[in-house]
Design a protein around this motif. Sequence first.
Motif, PDB file in Angstrom:
ATOM      1  N   LEU A 605      24.112   9.377  18.669  1.00 47.65           N
ATOM      2  CA  LEU A 605      23.208   8.237  18.468  1.00 47.65           C
ATOM      3  C   LEU A 605      21.917   8.509  19.221  1.00 47.65           C
ATOM      4  CD1 LEU A 605      25.579   5.142  18.976  1.00 47.65           C
ATOM      5  CD2 LEU A 605      24.613   5.947  16.815  1.00 47.65           C
ATOM      6  N   PRO A 606      20.766   8.128  18.679  1.00 51.63           N
ATOM      7  CA  PRO A 606      19.507   8.342  19.402  1.00 51.63           C
ATOM      8  C   PRO A 606      19.489   7.520  20.692  1.00 51.63           C
ATOM      9  CG  PRO A 606      19.155   6.883  17.537  1.00 51.63           C
ATOM     10  CD  PRO A 606      20.552   7.401  17.404  1.00 51.63           C
ATOM     11  N   LEU A 607      18.787   8.026  21.688  1.00 53.14           N
ATOM     12  CA  LEU A 607      18.696   7.343  22.973  1.00 53.14           C
ATOM     13  C   LEU A 607      17.529   6.352  22.974  1.00 53.14           C
ATOM     14  CD1 LEU A 607      19.247  10.354  25.405  1.00 53.14           C
ATOM     15  CD2 LEU A 607      20.941   8.723  24.539  1.00 53.14           C
ATOM     16  N   THR A 608      17.764   5.208  23.588  1.00 56.35           N
ATOM     17  CA  THR A 608      16.675   4.247  23.767  1.00 56.35           C
ATOM     18  C   THR A 608      15.822   4.671  24.954  1.00 56.35           C
ATOM     19  OG1 THR A 608      17.871   2.809  25.303  1.00 56.35           O
ATOM     20  CG2 THR A 608      18.188   2.411  22.939  1.00 56.35           C
ATOM     21  N   SER A 609      14.697   4.017  25.091  1.00 58.82           N
ATOM     22  CA  SER A 609      13.790   4.301  26.203  1.00 58.82           C
ATOM     23  C   SER A 609      14.490   4.134  27.541  1.00 58.82           C
ATOM     24  CB  SER A 609      12.578   3.371  26.118  1.00 58.82           C
ATOM     25  OG  SER A 609      11.798   3.447  27.285  1.00 58.82           O
ATOM     26  N   GLN A 610      15.232   3.044  27.716  1.00 58.74           N
ATOM     27  CA  GLN A 610      15.872   2.791  28.995  1.00 58.74           C
ATOM     28  C   GLN A 610      17.055   3.718  29.226  1.00 58.74           C
ATOM     29  OE1 GLN A 610      15.363   1.844  32.192  1.00 58.74           O
ATOM     30  NE2 GLN A 610      14.611  -0.090  31.327  1.00 58.74           N
ATOM     31  N   GLN A 611      17.761   4.096  28.160  1.00 60.63           N
ATOM     32  CA  GLN A 611      18.850   5.072  28.335  1.00 60.63           C
ATOM     33  C   GLN A 611      18.316   6.398  28.862  1.00 60.63           C
ATOM     34  OE1 GLN A 611      20.609   4.846  24.360  1.00 60.63           O
ATOM     35  NE2 GLN A 611      22.515   4.039  25.252  1.00 60.63           N
ATOM     36  N   GLU A 612      17.207   6.853  28.323  1.00 60.78           N
ATOM     37  CA  GLU A 612      16.598   8.078  28.838  1.00 60.78           C
ATOM     38  C   GLU A 612      16.293   7.942  30.322  1.00 60.78           C
ATOM     39  OE1 GLU A 612      14.233  10.268  25.200  1.00 60.78           O
ATOM     40  OE2 GLU A 612      13.128   9.360  26.863  1.00 60.78           O
ATOM     41  N   ASN A 613      15.747   6.805  30.691  1.00 53.75           N
ATOM     42  CA  ASN A 613      15.377   6.617  32.088  1.00 53.75           C
ATOM     43  C   ASN A 613      16.595   6.568  32.994  1.00 53.75           C
ATOM     44  OD1 ASN A 613      13.266   5.891  34.150  1.00 53.75           O
ATOM     45  ND2 ASN A 613      14.586   4.089  34.316  1.00 53.75           N
ATOM     46  N   VAL A 769      31.868  -8.441   9.249  1.00 54.70           N
ATOM     47  CA  VAL A 769      30.690  -8.079  10.039  1.00 54.70           C
ATOM     48  C   VAL A 769      29.440  -8.575   9.328  1.00 54.70           C
ATOM     49  CG1 VAL A 769      29.358  -6.178  10.996  1.00 54.70           C
ATOM     50  CG2 VAL A 769      31.866  -6.056  10.964  1.00 54.70           C
ATOM     51  N   ARG A 770      28.551  -9.202  10.096  1.00 56.42           N
ATOM     52  CA  ARG A 770      27.312  -9.696   9.498  1.00 56.42           C
ATOM     53  C   ARG A 770      26.420  -8.532   9.071  1.00 56.42           C
ATOM     54  NH1 ARG A 770      25.287 -13.624  14.188  1.00 56.42           N
ATOM     55  NH2 ARG A 770      25.976 -11.796  15.362  1.00 56.42           N
ATOM     56  N   PRO A 771      25.798  -8.646   7.911  1.00 56.70           N
ATOM     57  CA  PRO A 771      24.931  -7.545   7.469  1.00 56.70           C
ATOM     58  C   PRO A 771      23.689  -7.457   8.353  1.00 56.70           C
ATOM     59  CG  PRO A 771      24.705  -9.444   6.013  1.00 56.70           C
ATOM     60  CD  PRO A 771      25.848  -9.763   6.942  1.00 56.70           C
ATOM     61  N   GLY A 772      23.151  -6.279   8.441  1.00 57.00           N
ATOM     62  CA  GLY A 772      21.944  -6.079   9.231  1.00 57.00           C
ATOM     63  C   GLY A 772      21.656  -4.607   9.367  1.00 57.00           C
ATOM     64  N   PRO A 773      20.539  -4.257   9.960  1.00 54.23           N
ATOM     65  CA  PRO A 773      20.188  -2.843  10.117  1.00 54.23           C
ATOM     66  C   PRO A 773      21.150  -2.145  11.064  1.00 54.23           C
ATOM     67  CG  PRO A 773      18.700  -4.231  11.386  1.00 54.23           C
ATOM     68  CD  PRO A 773      19.541  -5.158  10.566  1.00 54.23           C
ATOM     69  N   GLU A 774      21.350  -0.883  10.856  1.00 52.54           N
ATOM     70  CA  GLU A 774      22.216  -0.111  11.724  1.00 52.54           C
ATOM     71  C   GLU A 774      21.565   0.084  13.085  1.00 52.54           C
ATOM     72  OE1 GLU A 774      23.305   3.546   9.983  1.00 52.54           O
ATOM     73  OE2 GLU A 774      24.517   2.659   8.383  1.00 52.54           O
ATOM     74  N   TYR A 775      22.409   0.244  14.078  1.00 50.81           N
ATOM     75  CA  TYR A 775      21.932   0.471  15.448  1.00 50.81           C
ATOM     76  C   TYR A 775      20.993   1.681  15.485  1.00 50.81           C
ATOM     77  CZ  TYR A 775      22.162   1.948  20.354  1.00 50.81           C
ATOM     78  OH  TYR A 775      21.841   2.355  21.621  1.00 50.81           O
ATOM     79  N   ARG A 776      21.379   2.763  14.799  1.00 52.79           N
ATOM     80  CA  ARG A 776      20.573   3.978  14.806  1.00 52.79           C
ATOM     81  C   ARG A 776      19.154   3.705  14.301  1.00 52.79           C
ATOM     82  NH1 ARG A 776      21.997   9.278  14.409  1.00 52.79           N
ATOM     83  NH2 ARG A 776      24.174   8.661  14.064  1.00 52.79           N
ATOM     84  N   GLU A 777      19.067   2.936  13.204  1.00 57.25           N
ATOM     85  CA  GLU A 777      17.749   2.671  12.610  1.00 57.25           C
ATOM     86  C   GLU A 777      16.880   1.841  13.552  1.00 57.25           C
ATOM     87  OE1 GLU A 777      14.661   0.565  10.570  1.00 57.25           O
ATOM     88  OE2 GLU A 777      16.551  -0.435  11.067  1.00 57.25           O
ATOM     89  N   LEU A 778      17.476   0.869  14.269  1.00 57.55           N
ATOM     90  CA  LEU A 778      16.710   0.044  15.203  1.00 57.55           C
ATOM     91  C   LEU A 778      16.141   0.881  16.343  1.00 57.55           C
ATOM     92  CD1 LEU A 778      18.971  -3.152  15.466  1.00 57.55           C
ATOM     93  CD2 LEU A 778      16.721  -2.992  14.399  1.00 57.55           C
ATOM     94  N   VAL A 779      16.960   1.797  16.875  1.00 57.51           N
ATOM     95  CA  VAL A 779      16.480   2.645  17.962  1.00 57.51           C
ATOM     96  C   VAL A 779      15.358   3.561  17.481  1.00 57.51           C
ATOM     97  CG1 VAL A 779      17.121   4.412  19.642  1.00 57.51           C
ATOM     98  CG2 VAL A 779      18.709   2.543  19.139  1.00 57.51           C
ATOM     99  N   GLN A 780      15.544   4.165  16.329  1.00 56.33           N
ATOM    100  CA  GLN A 780      14.514   5.059  15.806  1.00 56.33           C
ATOM    101  C   GLN A 780      13.216   4.309  15.533  1.00 56.33           C
ATOM    102  OE1 GLN A 780      16.663   6.678  12.452  1.00 56.33           O
ATOM    103  NE2 GLN A 780      17.418   8.444  13.623  1.00 56.33           N
ATOM    104  N   TRP A 781      13.329   3.088  15.022  1.00 59.52           N
ATOM    105  CA  TRP A 781      12.129   2.295  14.753  1.00 59.52           C
ATOM    106  C   TRP A 781      11.392   1.984  16.052  1.00 59.52           C
ATOM    107  CZ3 TRP A 781      10.328  -2.519  16.191  1.00 59.52           C
ATOM    108  CH2 TRP A 781       9.261  -3.034  15.441  1.00 59.52           C
TER     109      TRP A 781
END
Length: 1021
Positions: A605-613, A769-781
Motif C-alpha cells: 500500500l502507498p505510504l501517507t505523508s505521516q507514515q513516511e515521517n 461494506v459501504r461503497p467508496g474509493p479504495e484506501y490506495r486511491e485516497l493516499v495516491q490522490w
Amino acid sequence: MSAQTVPVPLTLPALLDHRAAVHPERTALLVPGGGALTYGEWRERAVRTAHGLAAAGVRPGDTVALLFANREWDAYAVAFLAAHYAGAAGLVIREDLAGDDVERLVEVTGARWAVAGSGPRTTLPTFRPEELEAHGIPAGAEPPHPAEPGDLAQIVGTSGTTGTPKGVRAAHASLTAGLLLNPRPRPYAHSRHAVHAFPIGTNAAQAVLVNALVAQPTTICLPRFDAEEFGRVVEEYGAGTVFLVPSMAVELLNSGVAGRRDLGSVLLVSSTAAALPPAVAAGLSAALPKATVVNTYTSAEAAPAQISAVVDPGRPGSVGRPTDPADLRILDDAGEPVPPGGTGEIWLRQPGPPRGYAGAGPGPGTVFRDGWVRMGDLGRLDGDGFLHLVDRESDIVKSGALKVSTLRIEAVLHEHPQVADAAALGVPHPVMGQVPVAAVVPMPGGIDLDALRVFLSERLARPELPVRVLVLDSLPRNPSGKVVKHLLRTSFEEPAEVTGRAPETERELALAGLWRTVLGRQVRAVEEEFFALGGDSFRAVQLAAAISAEFGVPARTALVFERPSLRAQAAWLEGAEAAPAGPAEPEGAEVPPFLRSLRAQPHDLPLTSQQENFLRWMAEAPDRNVGSVAVMFRVAEALRTDVLREALYEAVRRHPALRTGFVPVPGAEPGVLRAVLDDEPRADVVLVDAPGASDDEVSARLVAVRDRLTDVGSDPMTRLAVVSRGPEDHVVLLSVHHLVSDGWSLGVLLRDLGVLYSALRHGRRAPAVRPGPEYRELVQWSNAHWPVSRTHFAAALADAPAAVDPFPGRRHTEVVLSAAHAFTVAPERAAALRARTAELGATPFLAVAAVWSGLLAARSGQPDLVLMTPVPGRTRPEAERAVGCFVQSLLVRVDASGSPGFAELLDRVRTAATAALDHQLYPFAEFSPRAPFAAWLRYESWSAPAQLPGVACAAWELPRNATVPYPLPGGDLHVPELAVAEQPDGGLRCWLRYNEHAFDAAAVTALAEDLDAALAGAAGV
C-alpha cells in the motif's frame, strides 16, 4: 406650593398639579393634525374624567384598561392621569394587540373597567372619554381620590420579541424616581419642541409621557413613524430633541430626508429600546452634525433604571457606564460577579419601588430580585467600566462550543452600503447545534449578495459568518421597533426558494458536480449558497481542494467563505483560469536518502505523508516507537464481549490500513521498512475482570495496554481492552497504532464497531461494506499534491529555527517520558477571549496560537519560531469514512518580532496558518527536519465523548501522560506541548504535556500560570 429641591416620592398627578399651577398655558403635548393639551387643560380634563370614573364605580386600587389609537395621544394622556386622580392604575393596551392578547392581559391584571377611544376592544364595561368628562364638575375641583406614591400607577406590556408580551407593574414612586417638582433647569431645556413617534402602550412611549410632565419642551407625538413626515415636523417646529429607536434611525437615514429637510435645529438624538449599531450611530452624526447622539439602555422591567451615554465611536458596541458603578452587575450562572472582560448576565438596580409582572410571570428571583432587575442580556465591562452588550441571552447562537453574538453580525451588516436593514439569528444545525443566519432589507438599488459575502468575510470570524442570507422586503418588528426574531425564524424554516437559473455552462455544471459530491445534494440554481445547503468549515476545505483538482487552479478555503454561491465561485474561476501564470516558485528541498530508499520499496500500500515521517523517526534511533492513538469510554449495560470481539475482527477486516504491517527490507539500510498487507485481521482483545477496582486502578490497567510496545511487523496493530467491574459496569479501551490510524479514524472505527456489534448481537448478518474509493486511491490522490505544496513550505521554512532555544527551565536529557499538567480556563474568561477574538475577525484556535507564540517568544527571547498543529488531512469527502494515518502536521512559522500586541500577532498567525492549511497535503517527512523541535499545539474545537453507537455509554477521561520512555539522541529541545479542548460549558480544558526528564513540575506549573494570565490579558480581563 413650595418648590422641592431633593427627590422625594411623588405621584404623576403631583407632577401635573405643579406644572398646571406654574405654567397653565404652556403646551405640554401636541399631535400634528390632531389635538393639543396645555398643562392647565390636561389637569382640568383629567380631573373631570376622574370624577366620571368614580361616578361609574371605579374605586381606589382598581385597574382601568386604556385602549387608544396612536393618533389619540391627547385623549390617552387625559385618561391615563384621570385613572390616577381616581386612585386607580392604568393598563395601557397597544393599538396593534390582538383580541386574545388583550383579554389575556385583562385577565391576568384583574382590570375591571375600560376607557376606549379608537383602539382595540374588550369585554370589560367600557366608557368613552367624552362621556366621562361630561359631569358638570366645576373648574378648580379637586380630584376624587388622589393616588399615593406607593400605589400602582401603570401596567405596560413588554416588547414581546421572544414570545407573548407580559404586563409589567410599576408604582408611582417607580415612575417618578429621581424627579423633582421644580427642577432647575428642566430636562431638555435647549429645546422648545421634542418629537417622537412611539406607539401608545410601549415602554418608550410611557417614558416620554412621564418626561412631558417635567421637561422644558412641548412634546410632539406623531401617530406613527414615517421618515418624511418626521423630517417635516422637525423642520416646521424647529425641534431641538428627537426620540428614536434604532429601527427608526435606520429608516431616517435610508430615506435621505436629512438631505431634503432642514434638520439643523436638532441638537440631541436620544435612542432607546436597543443598542444603536455603530454604523447607524455614525450615520446619524453625519446626517445631523449639530446633534449629540445618546443611547439609553433600559427595559420595561428595569425602568427608570437606565444607562445613558453619548455614543462614542471609540467604543463601538458600548452603551456607556452607570453614574454609580454600584448600580450595575455582571453575574455568572451561579450569581457571582464576573471580572472585567468576562461575559455574564446584566443586572441593573432600580431606584424607587421594584417593578414586577402582572399575574404569575417567571419564577421568583429570575427577573426581579431584591431591587435588582435581570435584563435578559449578556454583556461585559471593559477596563474603564463601560458596558458592552454581547447579545440577548435568547439570541446568542450556540454553535458547537462557541457562542456567536448576533449583535456583532448585525453591526457589520449595517456597515454595508447596500443594506437598509438587517437582523441575525440562530437556526438549528444537525452537527453544530446552531449556526448563524441573517436577513437583510436592501437599499432601493438592490444588493449584490456575493459582494456582501466578501464584505462579511473580511470583518467577521468564520464561525460568525451567516450560513444563509435572506433578502426580504421588511423585517417583522413590534411597535417598539425591535425585530421579532421568533417570527423571522420561520422564514428560514422552509427550504431556500430557488428562483434563479440552473447551472448551464460547462464550468457551472462541473462546479455543481463538486458541490453534490461534497454536500450530497443537488444544486438547482447558480444563486444557491454552499452553507445554506448544509456546508460547514470542514466541507469548505474539501470543496476548495476539489476545485483545485478539477480546474487546475489554486483555490483556497477563503474562496468558499467569501463567495459561497455557485455563481460567484464560477465567476472567480473564470478570472483565475484566465490569469497569467505567476513567477516560478522555489523548489522544495532535495529528498533525503532515507526517504528515497523508503519510497523505492515495493509497498503493498502507498505510504501517507505521516507514515513516511513516523518510519523516518523510528529509524533514527533503536527502540523508538510512535505508539498508539486511543479512546476510552464506559459501558453502563450488559456487554457481550464475545460478540464485541467478532465485531472488532470484522471491522478490522474491512479497513486495509488496519491489516498493514511493516517489515525490514533485506539488503536495505537499517530501519528501512516496507508496508505489507495481511489477508486476515490483525487485532488483539484483552478482557479483565476486576470487581471493586477503583477508577484509577481501571485506568492504570488500560493505559498499560495502550502503551505496550508493538512489533509493527508481527504484532496486532489494533487492540481492544475491557475491564469489567460488574455485569453493567465496563470500561473499554480502543487503541490503534499511530502508523495505521489517527484520531479521526478512531471515530470511524467506533461507528463501524457499533453497527456490527448491534447486528451480530441480534443474530443479523453484518451489513455490507459501504461503497467508496479504495484506501490506495485516497493516499495516491493526497500525495499527488506534494509538488505544489513543497513550494509553499520550502519558502515558509527557509532558515527556520530548529527549536525554541534557549528556554528557561529546560535541562539537557536524551530520554523522553511524558507527563501532563492540566488546568482550566473558566467559561466566562473563555467567552471573553472568544468575544475579543471575534472582534478581530479570527477563531479561538488562532487566538490561543497567538498567545502561546507570544509567551514562548517572550520566555526564550526568540521572536522567530515554528508551531506544529495537526489537521485531519481529509480534504475529500470520501476520505471521511476512511481509516488510516491521514493526519497532517502543519508547520506554521510565526514572526513575533517587534513585541507586537495581541491584535497584530493574531493577524500574523492567521496569515501564516491559513496559508499552511491551504497547502496541508505535503510531504511532512521532508520538512520536519527543518524544525525538529517545533512547538506543538493541539486545539479541539468540536469533540464529543467517545462511545459505542447503540450502547449506553459514558465518558471516561483518557490519561495524557505516558508510561514508556524513548531515546532522543542529541538531546530534547522541545518545549511543553499545549493541548486545548473546548468544553460543553464553554470553558477550555488545557494540558501542558512535557518531558519529565527535561522539566520540573514546578517549572511547568509556572508556565501554565503565565499562559493563563496571557490568555486573560488577550481577552481584556
